[in-house]
Design a protein around this motif. Structure first.
Motif, PDB file in Angstrom:
ATOM      1  N   LEU A 186      58.988  14.327  47.181  1.00  0.00           N
ATOM      2  CA  LEU A 186      58.160  15.451  47.612  1.00  0.00           C
ATOM      3  C   LEU A 186      56.694  15.034  47.678  1.00  0.00           C
ATOM      4  O   LEU A 186      55.969  15.418  48.604  1.00  0.00           O
ATOM      5  CB  LEU A 186      58.345  16.629  46.650  1.00  0.00           C
ATOM      6  CG  LEU A 186      57.568  17.912  46.959  1.00  0.00           C
ATOM      7  CD1 LEU A 186      58.005  18.495  48.299  1.00  0.00           C
ATOM      8  CD2 LEU A 186      57.773  18.937  45.855  1.00  0.00           C
ATOM      9  N   LEU A 191      57.755  17.842  52.174  1.00  0.00           N
ATOM     10  CA  LEU A 191      58.774  18.836  51.847  1.00  0.00           C
ATOM     11  C   LEU A 191      60.071  18.619  52.616  1.00  0.00           C
ATOM     12  O   LEU A 191      61.156  18.691  52.035  1.00  0.00           O
ATOM     13  CB  LEU A 191      58.221  20.240  52.116  1.00  0.00           C
ATOM     14  CG  LEU A 191      59.172  21.410  51.856  1.00  0.00           C
ATOM     15  CD1 LEU A 191      59.569  21.460  50.394  1.00  0.00           C
ATOM     16  CD2 LEU A 191      58.524  22.728  52.275  1.00  0.00           C
ATOM     17  N   HIS A 223      50.593  21.938  47.661  1.00  0.00           N
ATOM     18  CA  HIS A 223      51.619  21.320  46.822  1.00  0.00           C
ATOM     19  C   HIS A 223      52.373  22.359  46.003  1.00  0.00           C
ATOM     20  O   HIS A 223      53.596  22.246  45.814  1.00  0.00           O
ATOM     21  CB  HIS A 223      50.973  20.296  45.891  1.00  0.00           C
ATOM     22  CG  HIS A 223      51.951  19.646  44.947  1.00  0.00           C
ATOM     23  ND1 HIS A 223      52.903  18.741  45.363  1.00  0.00           N
ATOM     24  CD2 HIS A 223      52.144  19.809  43.606  1.00  0.00           C
ATOM     25  CE1 HIS A 223      53.629  18.349  44.334  1.00  0.00           C
ATOM     26  NE2 HIS A 223      53.191  18.979  43.256  1.00  0.00           N
ATOM     27  N   GLU A 226      54.986  24.070  48.203  1.00  0.00           N
ATOM     28  CA  GLU A 226      56.086  23.143  48.475  1.00  0.00           C
ATOM     29  C   GLU A 226      56.978  22.968  47.254  1.00  0.00           C
ATOM     30  O   GLU A 226      58.210  22.904  47.375  1.00  0.00           O
ATOM     31  CB  GLU A 226      55.526  21.789  48.921  1.00  0.00           C
ATOM     32  CG  GLU A 226      54.886  21.808  50.299  1.00  0.00           C
ATOM     33  CD  GLU A 226      54.458  20.419  50.743  1.00  0.00           C
ATOM     34  OE1 GLU A 226      54.401  19.516  49.870  1.00  0.00           O
ATOM     35  OE2 GLU A 226      54.193  20.229  51.949  1.00  0.00           O
ATOM     36  N   TYR A 230      60.932  23.888  46.992  1.00  0.00           N
ATOM     37  CA  TYR A 230      61.896  22.867  46.568  1.00  0.00           C
ATOM     38  C   TYR A 230      62.728  23.364  45.384  1.00  0.00           C
ATOM     39  O   TYR A 230      63.959  23.227  45.384  1.00  0.00           O
ATOM     40  CB  TYR A 230      61.151  21.588  46.201  1.00  0.00           C
ATOM     41  CG  TYR A 230      62.055  20.454  45.781  1.00  0.00           C
ATOM     42  CD1 TYR A 230      62.592  19.580  46.718  1.00  0.00           C
ATOM     43  CD2 TYR A 230      62.381  20.259  44.445  1.00  0.00           C
ATOM     44  CE1 TYR A 230      63.425  18.540  46.336  1.00  0.00           C
ATOM     45  CE2 TYR A 230      63.222  19.222  44.055  1.00  0.00           C
ATOM     46  CZ  TYR A 230      63.733  18.373  45.003  1.00  0.00           C
ATOM     47  OH  TYR A 230      64.571  17.351  44.618  1.00  0.00           O
TER      48      TYR A 230
END
Length: 317
Positions: A186, A191, A223, A226, A230
């Motif tokens: 990542l 992503l 970040h 993302e 995730y």
């Protein structure tokens, strides 16, 4: 109007109407009471009670709505508020309750953010220790076993090769655990690559068919967003493998109005709305961290769809 005067006024309307009917209606009461007169009085009393009950329910309906919201409010589903109009005790009570929900939601979001950030930091630390200590130690064991197997004779050589294979499989498990704890891809590749790697590993490990639909025109995300996308995908796949009894999953990430939409759908047995477990509540807490909305669309026997709509962070001037 205060609650006291509201109730007093409603009862005054009912009693005043009943008094006016008695004064103007051509009805008399005999002594002793005649049966027809008694029936009229009883019917009139019943009508008066029904009217009083209806007016009181109308007057106290804001309190009923407030009680219902108090019993059903969930801080993981923000924005549940009652409309406020006018003044008096009841509207003031509703304003106070709405203000209390504002404070509680803010405090819940702040505390959840601290907990989740601390959790991610702890995951990174554990992953780093597994990679640097356990992983390196097992790699050294593999090398020693390989050298010993080359120098040993049969049947010891076969046993050493078997131990080498077991150690290699354990090392692969450790590496897979490290990737789950700290998705390095990542940070390195972004992503889309991280989600592709996650779904590929999931399909390989579980044997389920995973269909990926990732848009190519996604907006730039920070970040934190993302990472939430995730982790929600990770938890959604885990829940599907453990509880859904599914054969096929579809993971999509597309552009939405003002943000992006993540969807994880399976063809399993579905869940009931009242059966949300710790995994789904964890996803809701992560959604609150970035101001996203999470919807669970499911019905028994009809599969489950987890839909997360995340806003695009505004650029700082």
């Amino acid at each position: 109007m205060s609650l006291f005067w509201r109730i007093f006024g409603l009862n005054a309307v009912v009693l005043g109407s009943a008094t006016a009917l008695l004064l103007w209606a051509p009805v008399t009461v005999s002594v002793p009471v005649v049966l027809t007169e008694a029936v009229i009085l009883v019917v009139g009393m019943g009508i008066m009670l029904v009217a009083n009950a209806a007016l009181l329910r109308w007057g106290l309906s804001p309190l009923d709505r407030l009680t219902k919201l108090m019993n059903t409010v969930d801080l993981l589903r923000p924005g549940q508020r009652l409309p406020v109009a006018g003044g008096g005790e009841v509207p003031e009570l509703i304003r106070t309750f709405n203000a209390m929900l504002d404070r509680l939601e803010h405090e819940r979001a702040t505390s959840s953010a601290r907990v989740l950030l601390a959790q991610e930091a702890e995951r990174r630390r554990i992953a780093q220790e597994l990679h640097d200590e356990v992983g390196q130690s097992m790699t050294a064991i593999l090398l020693v076993l390989g050298r010993s197997a080359d120098e040993a004779g049969e049947p010891l050589r076969g046993e050493l090769h078997q131990a080498q294979e077991i150690t290699r499989e354990s090392l692969d498990d450790v590496r897979r655990l490290v990737r789950r704890l700290r998705p390095g891809v990542l940070d390195d590749l972004g992503l889309i690559s991280a989600l592709t790697s996650l779904t590929h590993d999931f399909a390989t490990h579980t044997g389920l068919r995973v269909v990926r639909r990732f848009a190519s025109d996604l907006p730039a995300l920070d970040h934190e967003t993302e990472l939430v996308l995730y982790r929600v995908t990770q938890e959604g796949l885990t829940n599907a493998a453990r509880h859904a009894d599914a054969e096929r999953l579809e993971v999509s990430l597309t552009r939405a109005e003002g943000g992006v939409e993540l969807s994880i759908a399976d063809d399993g047995r579905g869940i009931e709305a009242a059966c949300e477990g710790a995994g789904i509540r964890g996803m809701r807490e992560r959604a609150l961290l970035i101001g996203a909305s999470l919807d669970i669309l499911s019905a028994p026997g009809a599969g489950t769809r987890v839909r997360l709509t995340a806003p695009v962070p505004r650029k700082q001037p």
